[in-house]
Design an enzyme around this catalytic site. Structure first.
Site, PDB file in Angstrom:
ATOM      1  N   CYS A 180      -6.253  13.277  12.053  1.00 49.04           N
ATOM      2  CA  CYS A 180      -6.727  11.941  11.733  1.00 49.04           C
ATOM      3  C   CYS A 180      -6.652  11.114  13.003  1.00 49.04           C
ATOM      4  CB  CYS A 180      -5.923  11.338  10.603  1.00 49.04           C
ATOM      5  SG  CYS A 180      -4.457  10.508  11.115  1.00 49.04           S
ATOM      6  N   ARG A 229      -9.004  -0.369   3.889  1.00 49.03           N
ATOM      7  CA  ARG A 229      -8.134   0.663   3.293  1.00 49.03           C
ATOM      8  C   ARG A 229      -6.783   0.060   2.911  1.00 49.03           C
ATOM      9  NH1 ARG A 229      -6.517   4.631   7.124  1.00 49.03           N
ATOM     10  NH2 ARG A 229      -5.022   4.874   5.462  1.00 49.03           N
ATOM     11  N   ARG A 236      -5.794  10.821   3.908  1.00 44.30           N
ATOM     12  CA  ARG A 236      -4.832  11.842   4.241  1.00 44.30           C
ATOM     13  C   ARG A 236      -3.587  11.788   3.355  1.00 44.30           C
ATOM     14  NH1 ARG A 236      -0.038  12.729   6.146  1.00 44.30           N
ATOM     15  NH2 ARG A 236       0.251  14.701   7.209  1.00 44.30           N
ATOM     16  N   LYS A 283       0.836  -1.223   0.000  1.00 46.47           N
ATOM     17  CA  LYS A 283       0.000   0.000   0.000  1.00 46.47           C
ATOM     18  C   LYS A 283       0.860   1.258   0.000  1.00 46.47           C
ATOM     19  CE  LYS A 283      -1.980   1.809   3.899  1.00 46.47           C
ATOM     20  NZ  LYS A 283      -1.712   3.262   3.985  1.00 46.47           N
ATOM     21  N   ASN A 284       1.793   1.330   0.934  1.00 46.42           N
ATOM     22  CA  ASN A 284       2.570   2.566   1.058  1.00 46.42           C
ATOM     23  C   ASN A 284       3.596   2.730  -0.058  1.00 46.42           C
ATOM     24  OD1 ASN A 284       1.066   3.124   3.264  1.00 46.42           O
ATOM     25  ND2 ASN A 284       2.696   2.800   4.783  1.00 46.42           N
ATOM     26  N   ARG A 331      -1.399  15.311  12.360  1.00 42.82           N
ATOM     27  CA  ARG A 331      -0.370  14.914  11.385  1.00 42.82           C
ATOM     28  C   ARG A 331      -0.005  16.136  10.563  1.00 42.82           C
ATOM     29  NH1 ARG A 331      -1.759   8.881   9.306  1.00 42.82           N
ATOM     30  NH2 ARG A 331       0.304   9.052   8.428  1.00 42.82           N
ATOM     31  N   PRO A 332       0.909  16.942  11.076  1.00 43.30           N
ATOM     32  CA  PRO A 332       1.259  18.188  10.384  1.00 43.30           C
ATOM     33  C   PRO A 332       1.976  17.926   9.056  1.00 43.30           C
ATOM     34  CG  PRO A 332       2.703  17.825  12.276  1.00 43.30           C
ATOM     35  CD  PRO A 332       1.705  16.722  12.280  1.00 43.30           C
ATOM     36  N   ILE A 333       1.991  18.959   8.201  1.00 42.19           N
ATOM     37  CA  ILE A 333       2.709  18.820   6.923  1.00 42.19           C
ATOM     38  C   ILE A 333       3.729  19.952   6.779  1.00 42.19           C
ATOM     39  CG2 ILE A 333       0.969  17.485   5.662  1.00 42.19           C
ATOM     40  CD1 ILE A 333       0.112  20.227   4.425  1.00 42.19           C
ATOM     41  N   ASP A 334       4.157  20.480   7.934  1.00 45.55           N
ATOM     42  CA  ASP A 334       5.098  21.599   7.892  1.00 45.55           C
ATOM     43  C   ASP A 334       6.383  21.262   7.133  1.00 45.55           C
ATOM     44  OD1 ASP A 334       5.201  19.876  10.226  1.00 45.55           O
ATOM     45  OD2 ASP A 334       6.914  21.051  10.889  1.00 45.55           O
ATOM     46  N   LEU A 335       6.867  20.024   7.260  1.00 45.71           N
ATOM     47  CA  LEU A 335       8.124  19.647   6.592  1.00 45.71           C
ATOM     48  C   LEU A 335       7.943  19.636   5.066  1.00 45.71           C
ATOM     49  CD1 LEU A 335       9.170  16.693   8.951  1.00 45.71           C
ATOM     50  CD2 LEU A 335      10.006  19.049   9.010  1.00 45.71           C
ATOM     51  N   ASP A 363       3.545   1.062  12.049  1.00 43.77           N
ATOM     52  CA  ASP A 363       2.392   0.395  11.431  1.00 43.77           C
ATOM     53  C   ASP A 363       2.219  -1.053  11.888  1.00 43.77           C
ATOM     54  OD1 ASP A 363       1.827   2.708  10.109  1.00 43.77           O
ATOM     55  OD2 ASP A 363       2.449   2.027   8.128  1.00 43.77           O
TER      56      ASP A 363
HETATM   57  C1  UD1 Z   1       3.820   7.152   6.250  1.00 43.66           C
HETATM   58  C2  UD1 Z   1       2.939   5.944   6.025  1.00 43.66           C
HETATM   59  C3  UD1 Z   1       2.289   5.515   7.336  1.00 43.66           C
HETATM   60  C4  UD1 Z   1       3.347   5.286   8.399  1.00 43.66           C
HETATM   61  C5  UD1 Z   1       4.274   6.494   8.511  1.00 43.66           C
HETATM   62  C6  UD1 Z   1       5.442   6.263   9.444  1.00 43.66           C
HETATM   63  C7  UD1 Z   1       2.176   6.184   3.752  1.00 43.66           C
HETATM   64  C8  UD1 Z   1       1.034   6.429   2.824  1.00 43.66           C
HETATM   65  N1  UD1 Z   1       1.909   6.274   5.059  1.00 43.66           N
HETATM   66  O1  UD1 Z   1       2.977   8.216   6.694  1.00 43.66           O
HETATM   67  O2  UD1 Z   1       1.573   4.300   7.097  1.00 43.66           O
HETATM   68  O3  UD1 Z   1       2.719   5.075   9.636  1.00 43.66           O
HETATM   69  O4  UD1 Z   1       4.819   6.830   7.211  1.00 43.66           O
HETATM   70  O5  UD1 Z   1       6.172   5.156   9.045  1.00 43.66           O
HETATM   71  O6  UD1 Z   1       3.277   5.873   3.324  1.00 43.66           O
HETATM   72  N2  UD1 Z   1       5.583  14.947  10.687  1.00 43.66           N
HETATM   73  C9  UD1 Z   1       5.674  16.290  11.003  1.00 43.66           C
HETATM   74  N3  UD1 Z   1       5.652  17.193   9.978  1.00 43.66           N
HETATM   75  C10 UD1 Z   1       5.553  16.820   8.676  1.00 43.66           C
HETATM   76  C11 UD1 Z   1       5.477  15.447   8.361  1.00 43.66           C
HETATM   77  C12 UD1 Z   1       5.491  14.526   9.389  1.00 43.66           C
HETATM   78  O7  UD1 Z   1       5.758  16.681  12.167  1.00 43.66           O
HETATM   79  O8  UD1 Z   1       5.539  17.693   7.785  1.00 43.66           O
HETATM   80  C13 UD1 Z   1       5.556  13.954  11.783  1.00 43.66           C
HETATM   81  C14 UD1 Z   1       4.234  13.219  11.855  1.00 43.66           C
HETATM   82  O9  UD1 Z   1       3.280  13.940  12.585  1.00 43.66           O
HETATM   83  C15 UD1 Z   1       4.614  11.930  12.533  1.00 43.66           C
HETATM   84  C16 UD1 Z   1       6.015  11.664  11.999  1.00 43.66           C
HETATM   85  O10 UD1 Z   1       6.493  12.920  11.510  1.00 43.66           O
HETATM   86  O11 UD1 Z   1       4.653  12.095  13.905  1.00 43.66           O
HETATM   87  C17 UD1 Z   1       6.088  10.621  10.903  1.00 43.66           C
HETATM   88  O12 UD1 Z   1       5.350  11.025   9.794  1.00 43.66           O
HETATM   89  P1  UD1 Z   1       5.701  10.616   8.302  1.00 43.66           P
HETATM   90  O13 UD1 Z   1       6.962   9.825   8.249  1.00 43.66           O
HETATM   91  O14 UD1 Z   1       5.620  11.850   7.472  1.00 43.66           O
HETATM   92  O15 UD1 Z   1       4.499   9.659   7.963  1.00 43.66           O
HETATM   93  P2  UD1 Z   1       3.527   9.722   6.717  1.00 43.66           P
HETATM   94  O16 UD1 Z   1       4.293   9.969   5.467  1.00 43.66           O
HETATM   95  O17 UD1 Z   1       2.359  10.576   7.026  1.00 43.66           O
END
Ligand code: UD1
Length: 416
Positions: free
Chosen positions: A116, A397, A92, A22-23, A121-125, A305
Site C-alpha cells: 500500500c 476514507r 487493507r 475510524k480505527n 505492510r506484512p501480516i506475518d505476525l 497517523d
Molecule cells: C493500524 C492503523 C493505522 C496506524 C497503525 C500504526 C487501523 C485500521 N489502522 O494499522 O492507521 O497507522 O496501526 O499505529 O487501525 N507489521 C509487521 N508484521 C505484521 C503486522 C505489522 O511487520 O504482521 C509492521 C507494519 O509493517 C508496520 C508496523 O508493524 O511497520 C505497525 O503496523 P500495525 O501496528 O500492525 O498497523 P496496522 O494494524 O496495519
C-alpha cells in the site's frame, strides 16, 4: 476522483464536534460477525472505509441498517467465509476479518492485502499468532485460506506491538477453547474500545491498554450496544489545522487522555492548550515555534497517523524541526507535494528535516494517502492563493466532512 479547493489565509476559530474513531470502529465492525446477533454501534462515522466494511459484511450475509449515527448490524444470517477480493483491495484493514470470520466459521478465505502507499505492510505476525491458536494457513494464488476445526487458547508473544495483529488475536480467541494471553500487545485506545465492545457482547477479556491482554474463551455471545470512542487522529488534525492558521478552537467529543503525545508537541510549538473531561481548547501563537524532534512510535508514543499533519504545520514554523518515522517504512509521500507548495524539507532515510519558510504558495497537489492528504489541506489553509488537492477519495476514507468541518471554523474550502 474529487478535488478540494482551499482558499488560504483565513484564521480558524470556533467550536467543532469530533466524529467517532475510524480505527476504533473498523475492528468493532469486524467483531459484529462473532455474536450471530444484533450489534448497535453509536457514533459510527460515515467515512469511505466504513462503507467498504459494510459492503464486506453484507457480502457475507450480514444485514446492515443506519439509524441516524447508529449502525445496526445483524449477523445472525452470516453464511459465507469468503471475503470478496475487490473489497479487500479497497481497504487493507479488511485483514481484520481474518480473526472474526475464523472465530465464527472456523474457516476464512481472504485475498492477500499486498502493499500500500505506506510501503510494504506484512501480516506475518497475524499469521503466526493464528497458527498458535490452532489454525492451519495456506497461501494459494494470492489468497489466504485459514482453517481451524478447533481454536485453542495459547500464550502469544508479539515481536512488535502490532495494532492489527493484537486485534485479530482478540477476535479469534473470544470463542476459542481455554485462555489466550497476548504479550507485547498494542496499547492503542482503539484496542481498549474493542475489548469493551467484545465484553459488551459477553466476551471475557482484560488487560487492554497494558502489555498483556488475557482472553478467556466463552461458548456464546449476545446482542450489544456500544458508543465508539472519539477519533484521536481527526482531533489532532483539526488542532494542527487551527495551529497553523494562528487560530483559537474548542473541540468537543474528544478524549484528551488519548492525545497527550500530540498535545505535548503542540505546546512545544507555542500553542496554549486547556484540557477538560471531553473537550479541548487550543490557542495558537502568531508564529509557531519549531519542534526539536518528533519520533513516531506505538501508543503512547507520537502516532504515525499524525506525522504528515504535524509536518505540514511545521513548514511555516520558525527554525528547523526534525521528524523521524519509525513505524512505517515509506510514509513520506506528502513531502514532494509540500515542497511544491514552497516548503523546505529534506529527507534522509526515515528522517525529515523541516526548515520553516515565510510562506507557502497555493498550487495543484495530489493526496496519495489519507493522512498525507489531510496534511496538504492543512498546508492549503495558510498558502497564498488557492491550493487544489486532488485525490479527495483518500481523505474521505477517514474524514466524514473535512471541508464542512473546517468551513464551520472559518476556512474557505469547496469540493467538486
Ligand atoms: C493500524 C492503523 C493505522 C496506524 C497503525 C500504526 C487501523 C485500521 N489502522 O494499522 O492507521 O497507522 O496501526 O499505529 O487501525 N507489521 C509487521 N508484521 C505484521 C503486522 C505489522 O511487520 O504482521 C509492521 C507494519 O509493517 C508496520 C508496523 O508493524 O511497520 C505497525 O503496523 P500495525 O501496528 O500492525 O498497523 P496496522 O494494524 O496495519
Amino acid at each position: 476522483m474529487g478535488r478540494f479547493y482551499i482558499d488560504g489565509g483565513r484564521c480558524l476559530e470556533g467550536t467543532l464536534r469530533i466524529q467517532g474513531g475510524k480505527n476504533a470502529v473498523l475492528p468493532i465492525l469486524a467483531a459484529t460477525v462473532l455474536n450471530g446477533d444484533v450489534s448497535y454501534i453509536q457514533d459510527c462515522p460515515r467515512i469511505l472505509d466504513v462503507f467498504t466494511m459494510i459492503r464486506i459484511l453484507e457480502s457475507i450475509g450480514c444485514k446492515v441498517r443506519w439509524d441516524d449515527k447508529t449502525l445496526m448490524i445483524d449477523s445472525s444470517s452470516v453464511d459465507s467465509y469468503k471475503i470478496p477480493e475487490e473489497l479487500v483491495r479497497e481497504m487493507r484493514s479488511s485483514i481484520i476479518l481474518l480473526g472474526s470470520v475464523l472465530g465464527r466459521h472456523k474457516k476464512v478465505i481472504i485475498s492477500y492485502p499486498g502493499g500500500c502507499p505506506l510501503g510494504p505492510r506484512p501480516i506475518d505476525l497475524h499469521i503466526k499468532a493464528l497458527k498458535q491458536l490452532g489454525a492451519s494457513i495456506k497461501e494459494e494464488h494470492g489468497f489466504i485460506i485459514c482453517e481451524a476445526p478447533k481454536l485453542v487458547g495459547a500464550k502469544i508473544h508479539l515481536d512488535f506491538p502490532s495494532v492489527g495483529a493484537t486485534e485479530n488475536i482478540m477476535l479469534a480467541a473470544v470463542l476459542a477453547e481455554g485462555t489466550t494471553e497476548i504479550h507485547n500487545a498494542a496499547k492503542e485506545p482503539e484496542i481498549k474500545d474493542l475489548q469493551d465492545f467484545l465484553n459488551g457482547m459477553g466476551a471475557k477479556i482484560k488487560g487492554a491498554s497494558s502489555d498483556v491482554i488475557t482472553i478467556e474463551g466463552v461458548k456464546s455471545l449476545h446482542q450489544v450496544e456500544h458508543k465508539v470512542i472519539p477519533d484521536r487522529i481527526v482531533t489532532g488534525t483539526y488542532l494542527a489545522a487551527a495551529a497553523i492558521t494562528g487560530g483559537e478552537v474548542l473541540l468537543t467529543n474528544v478524549n484528551p487522555n488519548h492525545i497527550q503525545a500530540i498535545n505535548s508537541k503542540l505546546k512545544e510549538a507555542g500553542c496554549r492548550i486547556i484540557e477538560e473531561k471531553d473537550r479541548i481548547y487550543l490557542k495558537a501563537p502568531k508564529k509557531l515555534k519549531n519542534i526539536d524532534i518528533i519520533r513516531t512510535q506505538p501508543y503512547p508514543g507520537f502516532p504515525t497517523d499524525m506525522q504528515a499533519q504535524m509536518m505540514a504545520m511545521l513548514t511555516v514554523a520558525s527554525g528547523a524541526s526534525i521528524i523521524t518515522e519509525t513505524v512505517f517504512e515509506s510514509r513520506y509521500k506528502h513531502v514532494d507535494e509540500l515542497i511544491r507548495m514552497g516548503a523546505n524539507i529534506t529527507l534522509e532515510g526515515r528522517t525529515a528535516i523541516i526548515k520553516g519558510v515565510g510562506h507557502l504558495t497555493g498550487t495543484n497537489v495530489y493526496a496519495k494517502d489519507l493522512r498525507g492528504g489531510a496534511a496538504l489541506i492543512i498546508a492549503g489553509l495558510v498558502a497564498e492563493g488557492v491550493t487544489i488537492v486532488d485525490g479527495a477519495k483518500h481523505i474521505e476514507r477517514g474524514y466524514e466532512q473535512i471541508d464542512k468541518d473546517l468551513n464551520i471554523l472559518g476556512a474557505s474550502i469547496r469540493k467538486d
